[in-house]
Motif scaffolding. Structure first.
Motif, PDB file in Angstrom:
ATOM      1  N   ILE A 178     -48.376   5.608   1.905  1.00  0.00           N
ATOM      2  CA  ILE A 178     -48.991   6.638   0.528  1.00  0.00           C
ATOM      3  C   ILE A 178     -50.427   5.929   0.169  1.00  0.00           C
ATOM      4  O   ILE A 178     -51.385   5.918   0.558  1.00  0.00           O
ATOM      5  CB  ILE A 178     -48.382   6.574  -0.686  1.00  0.00           C
ATOM      6  N   ASN A 179     -50.044   4.773  -0.238  1.00  0.00           N
ATOM      7  CA  ASN A 179     -51.876   3.779  -0.721  1.00  0.00           C
ATOM      8  C   ASN A 179     -52.719   3.944   0.631  1.00  0.00           C
ATOM      9  O   ASN A 179     -53.417   3.792   0.416  1.00  0.00           O
ATOM     10  CB  ASN A 179     -50.506   2.198  -0.530  1.00  0.00           C
ATOM     11  N   PHE A 180     -52.664   3.968   2.038  1.00  0.00           N
ATOM     12  CA  PHE A 180     -53.634   3.371   2.965  1.00  0.00           C
ATOM     13  C   PHE A 180     -54.065   5.388   2.696  1.00  0.00           C
ATOM     14  O   PHE A 180     -55.008   5.270   3.209  1.00  0.00           O
ATOM     15  CB  PHE A 180     -52.816   2.984   3.994  1.00  0.00           C
ATOM     16  N   ILE A 181     -52.862   6.119   3.298  1.00  0.00           N
ATOM     17  CA  ILE A 181     -53.936   7.500   3.126  1.00  0.00           C
ATOM     18  C   ILE A 181     -54.605   7.752   1.916  1.00  0.00           C
ATOM     19  O   ILE A 181     -55.858   8.576   1.380  1.00  0.00           O
ATOM     20  CB  ILE A 181     -53.027   9.098   3.139  1.00  0.00           C
ATOM     21  N   ALA A 182     -54.183   7.068   0.228  1.00  0.00           N
ATOM     22  CA  ALA A 182     -55.235   7.153  -0.845  1.00  0.00           C
ATOM     23  C   ALA A 182     -56.290   6.717  -0.201  1.00  0.00           C
ATOM     24  O   ALA A 182     -57.241   6.697  -0.677  1.00  0.00           O
ATOM     25  CB  ALA A 182     -54.088   6.546  -1.878  1.00  0.00           C
TER      26      ALA A 182
ATOM     27  N   ILE B 298     -28.264   2.293   1.405  1.00  0.00           N
ATOM     28  CA  ILE B 298     -29.979   2.282   0.637  1.00  0.00           C
ATOM     29  C   ILE B 298     -30.472   1.348   0.775  1.00  0.00           C
ATOM     30  O   ILE B 298     -31.324   1.135   0.611  1.00  0.00           O
ATOM     31  CB  ILE B 298     -28.614   1.418  -1.056  1.00  0.00           C
ATOM     32  N   GLN B 299     -29.583  -0.074   1.369  1.00  0.00           N
ATOM     33  CA  GLN B 299     -31.375  -0.674   1.869  1.00  0.00           C
ATOM     34  C   GLN B 299     -31.992  -0.289   3.088  1.00  0.00           C
ATOM     35  O   GLN B 299     -32.999  -0.495   3.442  1.00  0.00           O
ATOM     36  CB  GLN B 299     -30.500  -1.464   3.047  1.00  0.00           C
ATOM     37  N   GLU B 300     -31.704   0.636   3.869  1.00  0.00           N
ATOM     38  CA  GLU B 300     -31.897   1.585   4.391  1.00  0.00           C
ATOM     39  C   GLU B 300     -33.306   2.586   4.353  1.00  0.00           C
ATOM     40  O   GLU B 300     -34.046   2.920   4.457  1.00  0.00           O
ATOM     41  CB  GLU B 300     -31.274   2.188   5.433  1.00  0.00           C
ATOM     42  N   ILE B 301     -32.590   3.349   3.372  1.00  0.00           N
ATOM     43  CA  ILE B 301     -33.302   4.431   2.374  1.00  0.00           C
ATOM     44  C   ILE B 301     -34.900   3.172   1.024  1.00  0.00           C
ATOM     45  O   ILE B 301     -35.936   3.715   2.067  1.00  0.00           O
ATOM     46  CB  ILE B 301     -32.972   4.576   1.077  1.00  0.00           C
ATOM     47  N   ASN B 302     -34.279   2.298   0.825  1.00  0.00           N
ATOM     48  CA  ASN B 302     -35.046   1.288   0.403  1.00  0.00           C
ATOM     49  C   ASN B 302     -36.475   0.596   1.291  1.00  0.00           C
ATOM     50  O   ASN B 302     -37.860   0.907   1.057  1.00  0.00           O
ATOM     51  CB  ASN B 302     -34.817   0.254  -0.245  1.00  0.00           C
ATOM     52  N   THR B 303     -35.828   0.582   2.557  1.00  0.00           N
ATOM     53  CA  THR B 303     -36.540  -0.067   3.273  1.00  0.00           C
ATOM     54  C   THR B 303     -37.751   1.410   3.854  1.00  0.00           C
ATOM     55  O   THR B 303     -38.385   1.048   4.115  1.00  0.00           O
ATOM     56  CB  THR B 303     -36.349  -0.450   4.499  1.00  0.00           C
ATOM     57  N   THR B 304     -37.094   2.233   3.817  1.00  0.00           N
ATOM     58  CA  THR B 304     -38.202   3.973   4.153  1.00  0.00           C
ATOM     59  C   THR B 304     -38.836   4.015   3.346  1.00  0.00           C
ATOM     60  O   THR B 304     -40.354   4.898   3.360  1.00  0.00           O
ATOM     61  CB  THR B 304     -37.465   4.585   5.045  1.00  0.00           C
ATOM     62  N   VAL B 305     -38.569   4.125   2.406  1.00  0.00           N
ATOM     63  CA  VAL B 305     -39.321   4.325   0.653  1.00  0.00           C
ATOM     64  C   VAL B 305     -40.822   2.988   0.898  1.00  0.00           C
ATOM     65  O   VAL B 305     -41.406   3.700   0.375  1.00  0.00           O
ATOM     66  CB  VAL B 305     -38.603   4.629  -0.242  1.00  0.00           C
ATOM     67  N   SER B 306     -40.013   1.885   1.437  1.00  0.00           N
ATOM     68  CA  SER B 306     -41.194   1.247   0.820  1.00  0.00           C
ATOM     69  C   SER B 306     -41.840   1.512   1.939  1.00  0.00           C
ATOM     70  O   SER B 306     -43.743   1.312   1.962  1.00  0.00           O
ATOM     71  CB  SER B 306     -40.690  -0.186   1.007  1.00  0.00           C
ATOM     72  N   GLU B 307     -41.770   1.689   3.308  1.00  0.00           N
ATOM     73  CA  GLU B 307     -42.726   2.163   4.180  1.00  0.00           C
ATOM     74  C   GLU B 307     -43.394   3.130   3.883  1.00  0.00           C
ATOM     75  O   GLU B 307     -44.765   3.279   4.194  1.00  0.00           O
ATOM     76  CB  GLU B 307     -42.131   2.210   5.942  1.00  0.00           C
ATOM     77  N   MET B 308     -42.875   3.883   3.917  1.00  0.00           N
ATOM     78  CA  MET B 308     -43.696   5.504   2.849  1.00  0.00           C
ATOM     79  C   MET B 308     -45.160   5.429   1.618  1.00  0.00           C
ATOM     80  O   MET B 308     -45.737   5.784   1.786  1.00  0.00           O
ATOM     81  CB  MET B 308     -42.830   6.028   2.031  1.00  0.00           C
ATOM     82  N   LYS B 309     -44.612   4.378   0.533  1.00  0.00           N
ATOM     83  CA  LYS B 309     -45.363   3.434  -0.024  1.00  0.00           C
ATOM     84  C   LYS B 309     -46.344   3.052   0.165  1.00  0.00           C
ATOM     85  O   LYS B 309     -47.591   3.353   0.408  1.00  0.00           O
ATOM     86  CB  LYS B 309     -44.632   2.735  -1.253  1.00  0.00           C
TER      87      LYS B 309
END
Length: 122
Positions: A97-101, A83-94
């Protein structure tokens, strides 16, 4: 005096007979007590055996519960790491996404400026 001796003899004979009956009664009661003690002893032995079996069964159950608990703790720990790994991945993806936006907004702005210049040229 012989009469006194006869009375004493009769008294002692009667007393001996009564004592013999009393001892016989006591012996009979002791035999019954011994029988009851034997039954109680057998019952105690049976209960001890049952308690040993119950103790063994309870210990086996405790041991199984402990093993299950240990396995569960290991799984929870592993899941927590995942779950911690997933949270880290989601944060990086966020962040991505913000950069792309933000790039999209800048590009849209540039496109709008180009479109305005094209309209002005026409």
């Amino acid at each position: 005096m012989a009469n006194d001796n006869d009375k004493l003899f009769e008294f002692m004979t009667k007393m001996y007979s009564e004592m013999k009956e009393g001892f016989s009664s006591v012996n009979s009661k002791l035999d019954k007590v011994e029988e009851r003690l034997d039954k109680i002893g057998n019952t105690v032995t049976s209960l001890e055996h049952e308690l040993k079996e119950t103790k063994k069964t309870l210990y086996d159950g405790y041991k199984q519960n402990y093993e299950i608990s240990s396995d569960t703790k290991e799984l929870v720990s592993k899941n927590t790491e995942d779950i911690q790994e997933i949270n880290t991945t989601v944060s990086e993806m966020k962040e991505d996404i913000n950069f792309i936006a933000s790039k999209t907004i800048r590009n849209d702005s540039k496109i709008d400026k180009i479109n305005e210049k094209l309209k002005a040229v026409k």
